[in-house]
Design a protein around this motif. Structure first.
Motif, PDB file in Angstrom:
ATOM      1  N   LYS A   1      34.611-145.728   7.455  1.00 52.94           N
ATOM      2  CA  LYS A   1      35.275-146.742   6.738  1.00 52.94           C
ATOM      3  C   LYS A   1      36.827-146.919   7.076  1.00 52.94           C
ATOM      4  CE  LYS A   1      31.290-148.433   5.134  1.00 52.94           C
ATOM      5  NZ  LYS A   1      30.674-149.451   5.954  1.00 52.94           N
TER       6      LYS A   1
ATOM      7  N   GLU B   1      26.743-148.315   4.097  1.00 54.33           N
ATOM      8  CA  GLU B   1      26.555-147.500   5.252  1.00 54.33           C
ATOM      9  C   GLU B   1      25.867-148.148   6.420  1.00 54.33           C
ATOM     10  OE1 GLU B   1      27.903-144.395   5.573  1.00 54.33           O
ATOM     11  OE2 GLU B   1      29.089-145.171   3.647  1.00 54.33           O
TER      12      GLU B   1
ATOM     13  N   ARG C   1      28.148-142.572  14.244  1.00 52.42           N
ATOM     14  CA  ARG C   1      28.502-142.439  12.609  1.00 52.42           C
ATOM     15  C   ARG C   1      29.997-142.212  12.501  1.00 52.42           C
ATOM     16  NH1 ARG C   1      25.361-142.757   8.553  1.00 52.42           N
ATOM     17  NH2 ARG C   1      23.351-142.009   9.820  1.00 52.42           N
TER      18      ARG C   1
END
Length: 687
Positions: free
Chosen positions: A224, A204, A219
């Protein structure tokens, strides 16, 4: 892999010239990537990148010249002055989101967005270095086993599936760049590129130090999986939601008043009369003199150091004496004449809100200003903007202005859409005919002329809707048709199969007889006619950059070609007399004198996009994406006036910009906020 030189063009324009080292010039793969860099940079508009002026990837030592952008890279700025504050980060994020939207719209993936590839200019961040970018339709592919990029700013898929990298990889890089700008480090930090690669794929991100209001958006950018990341438009919407106070608009000078005269206003000339403020108009600016605010008066806008680097902030100031008329609000209904006071004899400046969503597209004809907005057609009295009628229409506008033929108004039909003619006084349907298969439509004084995709050209009587004639042009395929006021011919153009030439046919609009046909070099688009000569833009190459203007005489078959020197991307043009005006993506405005066979002047407007230019002989007018109407001196190209921005709620950005309409000494224009407005064509300095 090369040297970048600071250079000047003949006119004194500063350029950055990249010259490849000889050792790399011998590498066929590197040459291929350099060709790709040039092609990618040319595809993207100059609003968010360094515009390509010229290049030769086939030279012994390949080179490329771009506009020079003063300002540090983001990497240098953070290294010298430390992380950016919250407001600067918001403006940086918004600017990069706009840049990526512009890059992705033309089918390019940058693949190496990082702080050293972001230049901080006065009007916002610029993305540079397309050396490893890849157009979606490129045949150049990453070799198996070879990773290309900068690990701290690469997306997981660039390590896992490098051959499948898409636009979402640039969004991931944007998130990493924002973390670096906020903290001085990346979200995945290690001295080892192998460790960084592992962290990017499996760990992360570390967002410590990123402002709370931005951490959620960042974020999301660092998700991913590509499909979980936001698009550039979603990023900008998110920024508006979490920080309503952020402002990324570029600085626009305050308008001159009688107290701050400019060189273009004659002494003693009055300004526009005071009027009520229109809906959504900016508050008057404060704290800047005319010399500070107006480049035409010899000054530059004064800004703080950080504000200069990251983009100007604040609403556009407008002197109270120049505020526009209050907007009239249209009522509903299908066909509803508007009530109001007695008509005035003389025209005045006015602005009204359209009855629907979107940017109105207007034509002047049959004594009215007729517009289409969404699925609504309406007519305004040109003198004061009074609504004459409005009604729903079923015709597909196709993003074009209405046509006027046979004394009736015809909303532009989409391909295969129905033909509908409206009474210009009442909006009542005069006739309606089923649509025919056609690519383009033009209007003469008496008829609509439609060009099909099979070489068929059909004329429909504008007053009755009856078919006047149909002609099949042998050998022609993807035909387009055009006509111009004051000219008595209709012109049909069709590109040859190899794309290197264009068949040009001149037809008599009364009976469809062929006056003259011939084949000319280049991908040609008609933009005007004067005294029996047709003016065309000539484009070359796979991207269709305009390289010349052609004057063609249909009677003699003689053509004259005037090179532009620097190609224009996605050029639009129009003619006034013997002068053709062109504007390209990136904002280059060019005037070409076809009698003298020479360019008169070239001006960099700084606009990412613009409408087609129009001229009344004294001035050249065009519309900007933010709703401004801009005016330039037709003889010198000098900017002489602009109106206030009209973006409206949500900062609407339109796909195409309707050209202004010049008639009876006034300019009629429309804007993304849905307004139609009129200003005096003879006095742009008073706008």
């Amino acid at each position: 892999m090369g040297v970048v030189h600071l250079a000047r063009s003949t006119s004194g324009l500063k350029l950055a010239v990249k010259v490849v080292h000889a050792e790399y010039a011998k590498d066929p793969e590197f040459r291929g990537r350099f060709r790709q860099e040039v092609a990618a940079a040319r595809r993207v508009s100059g609003a968010f990148t360094a515009s390509v002026v010229d290049a030769d990837p086939e030279a012994e030592r390949p080179w490329m010249a771009t506009l020079y952008i003063p300002g540090p890279t983001l990497a240098d700025e953070v290294k010298r002055n430390g992380p950016l504050d919250s407001s600067q980060l918001r403006r940086l994020m918004a600017g990069l989101a706009e840049a990526l939207r512009d890059i992705h719209r033309v089918g390019v993936v940058h693949r190496d967005l990082k702080p050293s590839n972001v230049l901080l200019s006065e009007d916002g961040p610029k993305v540079i270095d397309f050396g490893i970018s890849r157009p979606k339709d490129s045949e150049l592919r990453t070799e198996t086993g070879k990773l290309i990029g900068t690990p701290p700013f690469m997306a997981p898929e660039q390590f896992r599936r490098p051959r499948e990298v898409g636009p979402a990889a640039d969004i991931f890089a944007l998130g990493s760049v924002l973390v670096h700008a906020a903290t001085g480090r990346g979200p995945f930090d290690s001295d080892s590129p192998y460790v960084v690669a592992y962290q990017v794929v499996h760990d992360e991100p570390d967002l410590t130090g990123v402002p709370d209001e931005l951490s959620g958006l960042v974020r999301r950018c660092l998700a991913k999986e590509p499909e979980e990341r936001p698009t550039p438009d979603e990023l900008m919407a998110g920024l508006r939601a979490v920080a309503a106070s952020y402002d990324t608009r570029v600085f626009i000078p305050s308008q001159r008043t009688d107290e701050t005269p400019g060189p273009s206003r004659p002494a003693g000339q009055r300004t526009a009369e005071p009027a009520r403020r229109e809906r959504g108009a900016a508050e008057p600016g404060a704290g800047a003199s005319a010399a500070d605010a107006d480049p035409a008066a010899g000054g530059k806008p004064r800004r703080g150091r950080r504000r200069t680097v990251y983009g100007a902030v604040g609403a556009v100031g407008l002197a109270a004496a120049l505020a526009l008329m209050a907007l009239q609000v249209f009522g509903g209904g299908d066909t509803a004449p508007a009530a109001g006071t007695a008509p005035e004899e003389t025209s005045r400046d006015w602005a009204v809100a359209g009855p629907a969503e979107g940017t109105p597209r207007c034509s002047h004809g049959a004594g009215t200003l007729v517009c289409v907005q969404g699925g609504t057609a309406f007519a305004l009295r040109p003198s004061d903007g009074r609504l004459l009628w409005q009604r729903a229409v079923t015709a597909t506008t196709g993003g074009e202005k209405p046509l006027v033929a046979g004394g009736l108004v015809q909303p532009y039909p989409g391909q295969g859409g129905p033909l509908v003619a409206l009474d210009p006084a009442s909006g009542v349907t005069a006739w309606e005919e089923p649509g025919a298969a056609h690519r383009t439509v033009t209007a003469t004084a008496d008829a609509l002329v439609l060009a099909g995709s099979d070489g068929t050209v059909t004329a429909v009587d504008g007053a009755s809707g009856d078919t006047a004639w149909t002609r099949r042009l042998p050998g022609q395929g993807l035909t387009d048709v055009a006509s111009f006021p004051g000219d008595d011919l209709v012109y049909v153009t069709s590109p040859t199969a190899d794309g290197k030439s264009t068949d040009v046919t001149a037809l008599d609009p009364a009976d469809g007889d062929v006056r003259r046909d011939g084949r000319l070099d280049g991908q040609l688009t008609p933009v005007g006619a004067r005294g029996g000569e047709l003016f065309l833009l000539s484009a070359e190459g796979v991207y269709g950059d305009t390289t010349a203007v052609v004057a063609h005489d249909p009677d003699t078959g003689v053509s004259r070609r005037v090179p532009l020197g620097v190609p224009l991307e996605q050029a639009q043009g129009s003619a006034h007399g013997h002068v053709v005006h062109l504007v390209g993506t990136g904002g280059a405005l060019v005037a070409v004198d076809m009698d003298r066979r020479a360019r008169l002047w070239t001006l960099q407007t700084g606009l990412a996009r613009a409408s087609a230019p129009v001229s009344d002989g004294r001035h050249v007018f065009l519309s900007a994406p933010d709703g401004r109407l801009l005016a330039f001196d037709a003889r010198s190209g000098r900017p002489v006036g602009q109106t206030a921005p009209r973006l409206g709620e949500g900062d609407r950005v339109v796909a195409s910009l309707p050209a202004p309409v010049v008639a009876d000494g006034h300019v009629h224009a429309s804007a993304p906020d849905g307004t139609v407005f009129t200003v005096d064509a003879g006095d742009p300095a008073a706008w």
